[in-house]
Design an enzyme around this catalytic site. Structure first.
Site, PDB file in Angstrom:
ATOM      1  N   ASP A  47      15.814 -17.409 -27.436  1.00 35.24           N
ATOM      2  CA  ASP A  47      15.416 -17.468 -26.018  1.00 35.24           C
ATOM      3  C   ASP A  47      14.997 -18.842 -25.488  1.00 35.24           C
ATOM      4  O   ASP A  47      14.252 -19.556 -26.155  1.00 35.24           O
ATOM      5  CB  ASP A  47      14.192 -16.583 -25.760  1.00 35.24           C
ATOM      6  CG  ASP A  47      14.257 -15.230 -26.411  1.00 35.24           C
ATOM      7  OD1 ASP A  47      15.283 -14.896 -27.011  1.00 35.24           O
ATOM      8  OD2 ASP A  47      13.260 -14.510 -26.327  1.00 35.24           O
ATOM      9  N   PHE A 103       6.186 -16.740 -30.341  1.00 38.74           N
ATOM     10  CA  PHE A 103       7.267 -16.032 -29.660  1.00 38.74           C
ATOM     11  C   PHE A 103       7.377 -16.506 -28.205  1.00 38.74           C
ATOM     12  O   PHE A 103       6.665 -17.405 -27.766  1.00 38.74           O
ATOM     13  CB  PHE A 103       7.013 -14.521 -29.734  1.00 38.74           C
ATOM     14  CG  PHE A 103       7.608 -13.858 -30.955  1.00 38.74           C
ATOM     15  CD1 PHE A 103       7.914 -14.584 -32.098  1.00 38.74           C
ATOM     16  CD2 PHE A 103       7.861 -12.486 -30.965  1.00 38.74           C
ATOM     17  CE1 PHE A 103       8.469 -13.967 -33.223  1.00 38.74           C
ATOM     18  CE2 PHE A 103       8.416 -11.864 -32.080  1.00 38.74           C
ATOM     19  CZ  PHE A 103       8.719 -12.606 -33.207  1.00 38.74           C
ATOM     20  N   GLU A 229      12.220  -6.758 -22.850  1.00 41.79           N
ATOM     21  CA  GLU A 229      11.765  -8.070 -23.319  1.00 41.79           C
ATOM     22  C   GLU A 229      11.893  -9.100 -22.189  1.00 41.79           C
ATOM     23  O   GLU A 229      12.629  -8.900 -21.230  1.00 41.79           O
ATOM     24  CB  GLU A 229      12.621  -8.542 -24.509  1.00 41.79           C
ATOM     25  CG  GLU A 229      12.585  -7.618 -25.707  1.00 41.79           C
ATOM     26  CD  GLU A 229      13.346  -8.145 -26.918  1.00 41.79           C
ATOM     27  OE1 GLU A 229      12.821  -8.053 -28.043  1.00 41.79           O
ATOM     28  OE2 GLU A 229      14.482  -8.639 -26.767  1.00 41.79           O
TER      29      GLU A 229
HETATM   30  C1  FRU Z   1      14.066 -11.794 -27.332  1.00 39.81           C
HETATM   31  C2  FRU Z   1      12.945 -11.825 -28.375  1.00 39.81           C
HETATM   32  C3  FRU Z   1      11.599 -11.838 -27.664  1.00 39.81           C
HETATM   33  C4  FRU Z   1      10.712 -12.479 -28.684  1.00 39.81           C
HETATM   34  C5  FRU Z   1      11.649 -13.491 -29.323  1.00 39.81           C
HETATM   35  C6  FRU Z   1      11.408 -13.732 -30.786  1.00 39.81           C
HETATM   36  O1  FRU Z   1      15.270 -12.306 -27.781  1.00 39.81           O
HETATM   37  O2  FRU Z   1      13.063 -10.728 -29.253  1.00 39.81           O
HETATM   38  O3  FRU Z   1      11.158 -10.574 -27.237  1.00 39.81           O
HETATM   39  O4  FRU Z   1       9.588 -13.075 -28.123  1.00 39.81           O
HETATM   40  O5  FRU Z   1      12.955 -13.013 -29.136  1.00 39.81           O
HETATM   41  O6  FRU Z   1      12.163 -14.787 -31.262  1.00 39.81           O
END
Ligand code: FRU
Length: 506
Positions: A47, A103, A229
């Site tokens: 992300d 994250f 997410e």
């Molecule tokens: C989305 C995700 C988020 C999380 C991150 C972890 O792709 O699963 O929800 O914060 O990637 O790398």
């Protein structure tokens, strides 16, 4: 979210051990390396995080594992740009620590120093992110994700974690992450949109440190085949009306399988989000645009960036020095089509800074198959193609190479759908879900065709009907797809076709 495959053993030491094995001669020139898109110089990314504009600089933080080309202990990588197109990678901004991996999250410019992190008139930049505790996850607890802060007093170059982290503890929700924060002017407060399993939860705060729950949105609304997410809430103006847009990524359950990002258009009163309508709308119908959010602090201009991959195969795509890239930055607008309102996305205008000399073909008759290659300059694999026609017929554009591998983009009149077919696009056997034909509904009601596609070494982004329908798909050919052909079922006249070679950003 992927399964934790690595155990945290200490941020700095760990990262030094991983330190770059790659020579500067080959960096950014490897096979499959995107030449128009940001990708990390080496190792893993997912992300985009903390997109924020401040003092002439666009910041792009990103989920990053500097130790391998698979998902692992998450750090925040960092890159900066003055034009959204040319990126300079910076030292890692946030390392995992005793509270866990770092994250996804957001960054705000705290101009009023509401957080008190600024000293002697300094304006702090504040990152709000999820701490993910892999030990808690392994033990089977349910409260291993919480929200934390870090701040920068040197315009984003270095980051200091807040000593009283976490600032928002987990109330007992397994998926409790990806805080996205904005300043809500009418109430002079911060609003956080947080992904909380099958919905989003809004919190508010006057100092970024103390958060109060306001409301929830989403149970029973939108697409729910996967966990929610990476939300992002922001106002957008159309005419005299202000609408509020809420982006929510979901994985799995995307429009063509796996990861996808839906959006809701509605109203927000500082506490609650309201929306009508029941059709699920996706910001991109292709398989490879996930976890996208917009830049903070860009005024009325809304610029979106997504992660150009899909959790189905992101850990398996055949690159070696780095893995995965971002989409092109896209400018979002609200647009009416028929009775409904949509988000449209088009590549930011700054992309034209890479343009070589365009070739314009006016009035062209298309038959079953017309080879355009002879009429176009022999350039590199990156280009932009714009096609305009007064009518829309069943047609396709094929981008192929000497091996006959191809990416096909087309329109199917009977079902009124756009499609991309990457079944024969080169290396596809790393995952059985990859070689597919993917479809997107045409929502525009105009008879005419307005199509832009941007081709990079290993990605195709299609912006149909002025960006009302968007599709992004990656691919891995044995040699560049430099041959271009266009075909239609019945004779068809194109009003204009513009082919613009694009220079590499590296
Ligand atoms: C989305 C995700 C988020 C999380 C991150 C972890 O792709 O699963 O929800 O914060 O990637 O790398």
């Amino acid at each position: 979210m992927p399964l934790a495959k690595w155990t945290f053993t200490g941020g700095l030491v760990l990262t030094m051990l991983y330190a770059g094995a790659q020579s500067s001669v080959t960096a950014y020139k490897e096979v499959f390396r995107p030449q128009l898109h940001f990708s990390p110089r080496e190792k893993w990314t997912n992300d985009p995080n903390g997109l924020v504009y401040y003092q002439g600089v666009y910041h792009l933080f990103f989920q990053h594992f500097p130790g391998d080309i698979i998902w692992g202990p998450m750090h925040w990588g960092h890159a900066v740009s003055n034009d959204l197109i040319h990126w300079r990678q910076q030292p890692i901004a946030l390392y995992p620590d005793s509270l866990g991996y770092i994250f996804s999250g957001s960054v705000v410019v705290d101009s009023g120093n509401t957080s008190g992190f600024g000293k002697r008139g300094q304006v702090p930049m504040v990152a709000i992110f999820t701490h993910h505790d892999p030990a808690g996850e392994k033990k089977g607890t349910i409260d291993y994700q919480s929200q934390s802060l870090a701040y920068s007093l040197d315009r984003g170059r270095t980051w200091i974690k807040y000593k009283n982290n976490p600032v928002l503890k987990n109330p007992g929700i397994v998926d409790f992450r990806d805080p996205n924060v904005m300043w809500y002017k009418p109430d002079k407060k911060w609003v956080m949109t947080l992904a909380t399993k099958d919905r989003v939860t809004f919190y508010s705060s006057v100092d970024l440190k103390n958060w109060t729950k306001e409301s929830e949105f989403g149970k029973g609304q939108g697409a729910h085949d996967g966990v929610w997410e990476c939300p992002n809430l922001f106002p957008m103006q159309m005419g005299d009306t202000v609408y509020w847009v809420l982006l929510v990524s979901t994985n799995p359950g995307g429009p063509n399988g796996g990861s996808g990002t839906q959006y809701f258009i509605g109203q927000f009163d500082g506490k609650k989000f309201y929306t009508g309508g029941s059709t699920v709308k996706w910001i991109d119908y292709g398989p490879d645009d996930y976890a996208g959010i917009t830049w903070n602090n860009t005024g009325r201009r809304k610029i979106f960036l997504g992660w150009m991959s899909n959790w189905i195969y992101a850990n398996q795509v055949p690159t070696t020095a780095w893995r995965n890239a971002m989409t092109l930055p896209r400018e979002l607008k609200l647009a009416h089509a028929g009775e409904d309102t949509y988000l449209s996305s088009l590549p930011v205008k700054e992309l034209t800074g890479l343009s070589g000399k365009p070739v314009v073909i006016n009035k062209m008759q298309v038959d079953t198959l017309t080879d355009l290659s002879g009429r176009l300059p022999a350039t590199g694999p990156q280009y932009r193609l714009e096609v305009h026609a007064d009518s829309l017929k069943d047609f396709f554009i094929s981008c192929s190479n000497v091996q006959g591998q191809q990416m096909i983009l087309g329109y199917e009149k009977a079902s009124n759908r756009w499609y991309i077919d990457r079944a024969l696009s080169g290396k596809t056997d790393f995952n059985k879900e990859f070689p597919k034909k993917i479809f997107a509904p045409r929502v525009a009601v105009t008879p005419a065709l307005d199509l832009t596609l941007v081709m990079d070494v290993s990605s195709l982004e299609v912006f149909a009907d002025k960006g009302l329908t968007v599709m992004t798909a990656i691919f891995f050919p044995d040699s560049p797809l430099t041959r271009l052909r266009i075909g239609s079922k019945e004779p068809w006249e194109i009003r204009g076709l513009t082919f613009t070679p694009l220079r590499s950003i590296w």
